[in-house]
Write a protein that holds these residues in place. Structure first.
Motif, PDB file in Angstrom:
ATOM      1  N   VAL A 213      -3.044  79.270 -25.783  1.00 11.69           N
ATOM      2  CA  VAL A 213      -2.004  78.770 -24.868  1.00 11.69           C
ATOM      3  C   VAL A 213      -2.494  77.572 -24.055  1.00 11.69           C
ATOM      4  O   VAL A 213      -2.100  77.396 -22.903  1.00 11.69           O
ATOM      5  N   ASP A 214      -3.315  76.720 -24.663  1.00 13.22           N
ATOM      6  CA  ASP A 214      -3.806  75.530 -23.969  1.00 13.22           C
ATOM      7  C   ASP A 214      -2.654  74.652 -23.475  1.00 13.22           C
ATOM      8  O   ASP A 214      -2.662  74.170 -22.326  1.00 13.22           O
ATOM      9  N   LYS A 215      -1.640  74.460 -24.340  1.00 14.97           N
ATOM     10  CA  LYS A 215      -0.522  73.588 -23.987  1.00 14.97           C
ATOM     11  C   LYS A 215       0.329  74.199 -22.874  1.00 14.97           C
ATOM     12  O   LYS A 215       0.899  73.477 -22.041  1.00 14.97           O
ATOM     13  N   ASN A 221       0.455  73.129 -15.234  1.00 14.32           N
ATOM     14  CA  ASN A 221      -0.228  72.301 -14.235  1.00 14.32           C
ATOM     15  C   ASN A 221       0.515  70.990 -13.992  1.00 14.32           C
ATOM     16  O   ASN A 221       0.640  70.533 -12.843  1.00 14.32           O
ATOM     17  N   GLU A 222       1.039  70.379 -15.061  1.00 13.90           N
ATOM     18  CA  GLU A 222       1.765  69.112 -14.932  1.00 13.90           C
ATOM     19  C   GLU A 222       3.080  69.313 -14.166  1.00 13.90           C
ATOM     20  O   GLU A 222       3.438  68.504 -13.305  1.00 13.90           O
ATOM     21  N   MET A 223       3.791  70.404 -14.484  1.00 12.48           N
ATOM     22  CA  MET A 223       5.061  70.673 -13.812  1.00 12.48           C
ATOM     23  C   MET A 223       4.829  71.052 -12.348  1.00 12.48           C
ATOM     24  O   MET A 223       5.658  70.750 -11.479  1.00 12.48           O
ATOM     25  N   LYS A 224       3.701  71.683 -12.080  1.00 10.17           N
ATOM     26  CA  LYS A 224       3.374  72.055 -10.701  1.00 10.17           C
ATOM     27  C   LYS A 224       3.208  70.807  -9.845  1.00 10.17           C
ATOM     28  O   LYS A 224       3.596  70.782  -8.672  1.00 10.17           O
ATOM     29  N   ILE A 228       7.581  71.784  -9.674  1.00 11.92           N
ATOM     30  CA  ILE A 228       8.252  72.840 -10.453  1.00 11.92           C
ATOM     31  C   ILE A 228       7.223  73.919 -10.763  1.00 11.92           C
ATOM     32  O   ILE A 228       6.282  73.683 -11.526  1.00 11.92           O
ATOM     33  N   ASN A 229       7.377  75.076 -10.162  1.00 11.36           N
ATOM     34  CA  ASN A 229       6.392  76.143 -10.320  1.00 11.36           C
ATOM     35  C   ASN A 229       6.915  77.268 -11.208  1.00 11.36           C
ATOM     36  O   ASN A 229       8.032  77.749 -11.003  1.00 11.36           O
TER      37      ASN A 229
END
Length: 403
Positions: A213-215, A221-224, A228-229
């Motif tokens: 689940v690397d992606k 992390n990018e959406m955070k 966006i959490n």
């Protein structure tokens, strides 16, 4: 004029409840909507508020017994009906006439009385504990049930410590060992009932798969950073709900000689609470975005832990997930709910070596275990369903964009 405080029905099947803790004492002045006590039902612990303003007379002290719906546990009087005694210490609470027999002497020779909840007193009586030896942790030094239990545990620990001066501990074993009988709470009885029904009626099969689940970690992390959490569990609910659109036989229940296939996809998820677990439901999860699921799941968890969960939020689940990832568990086999045919157990995301071609890389791995009723589905279809979910977890952005 007195207003009764009655055990009210919190759910359609609720027949009784247990008062866990009184937050007021007999004779106290309470205001309307003040919290009087916490009550445990078969599904949740709720706080019961005062229906009016006045002085309370507690009539029911059955802290370890089930109290039927409709029974009066207290009355609220417009005027005090109890003898009230002033304490020399102005900060100390007002004591009722029921505490007169609890007077003891402090080190200065001044009188004071023990302030304790009814349930704490009952625990103390049952275990022959002197309340004067216990320091209360509630407001104004009031002794509550956890204080008594902590004291009892400490005494048991002292009793179980080996005596170095005694060469033959076996001679004192009968005197040292103690046991406590703990009555099942309505919630625990409900859990036992569900587990027994599941064990007696469902034929479970468990399939486990580990997915990279690397992606998903990167996308989260990018959406955070964009405000966006969402958690991995949110995305698993999102992915499961979409996969169930294709594998609808897992969104079902076996009934006698037929299979009931649910049309709505309502995903319930396990929330751990004291002495049990609550299963709130995200209704029509397949029609909600990842953000909507994340917001709703967070709110449901807060409602459960604040004892504000609604009856509707606990009903009509068609598929379940249960996560022990926060406890560092790799994988496990949860119990299928009797009115469903499958559940997924979620382990922790762990950073580990991964073989990619001829190279060893560091990646994020997540283990999922699907447990399903073998009367409804076979192993091959279960494997395909789990593979569908894992495929979505491996490509989270594609899953979001294609939904």
């Amino acid at each position: 004029m007195a207003t009764p405080v009655i055990i009210q029905k919190m759910g359609q099947q609720m027949e009784s409840g247990i008062i866990k803790e009184w937050f007021v004492t007999d004779g106290d002045y309470v205001k309307e909507n003040d919290t009087l006590f916490s009550m445990e039902t078969d599904k949740v612990v709720v706080e019961v508020s005062s229906p009016t303003t006045g002085f309370i007379t507690i009539t029911q002290d059955k802290s370890d017994d089930e109290i039927p719906v409709g029974e009066v546990v207290a009355y609220i009087h417009e005027q005090s009906t109890l003898a009230r005694i002033e304490i020399p210490n102005k900060k100390a609470p007002i004591i009722t006439s029921q505490d007169l027999d609890k007077e003891i002497k402090n080190l200065n020779g001044n009188s004071y009385r023990i302030i304790a909840s009814p349930y704490a007193r009952k625990l103390a009586r049952e275990n022959n504990i002197d309340l004067s030896k216990i320091k209360g942790t509630a407001t104004n030094g009031r002794i509550i049930a956890p204080d008594v239990l902590a004291y009892l545990k400490n005494q048991n620990d002292l009793l179980s410590t080996p005596n170095k001066n005694n060469l033959d501990d076996s001679t004192n074993a009968a005197n040292i060992k103690r046991s406590i009988e703990i009555s099942l709470t309505p919630m625990r009885k409900k859990i036992v009932n569900v587990i027994e029904q599941s064990a007696n009626s469902i034929i479970p099969v468990t399939i486990t798969k580990t997915v990279r689940v690397d992606k998903l970690v990167q996308l989260r992390n990018e959406m955070k950073q964009e405000g966006i959490n969402f958690t991995p569990n949110d995305f698993i609910i999102f992915s499961v709900s979409r996969s169930l659109q294709k594998f609808r036989s897992f969104n079902s229940q076996f009934s006698t000689s037929k299979i009931i296939e649910y049309q709505n996809i309502n995903v319930s998820f396990a929330v751990a609470v004291e002495n049990g677990v609550i299963m709130p439901v995200i209704h029509d999860a397949d029609k909600k975005s990842i953000t909507e699921i994340a917001i709703e799941r967070k709110q449901l968890i807060e409602d459960v832990r604040n004892h504000k969960i609604s009856k509707k939020s606990l009903e009509d689940g068609t598929f379940s997930i249960s996560s022990l990832g926060e406890y560092g568990i790799d994988h496990f086999s949860p119990v299928v709910y009797p009115t469903q045919s499958a559940i997924i157990g979620i382990g922790s995301i762990q950073k580990a070596p991964v073989i990619e071609g001829d190279q060893i890389q560091i990646g994020y791995l997540l283990s999922l275990s699907i447990v399903f009723d073998h009367r409804v589905n076979d192993g091959a279809l279960g494997a395909e369903f789990l593979q569908e979910i894992c495929s979505r977890l491996e490509r989270p952005l594609k899953t979001i964009l294609s939904s």
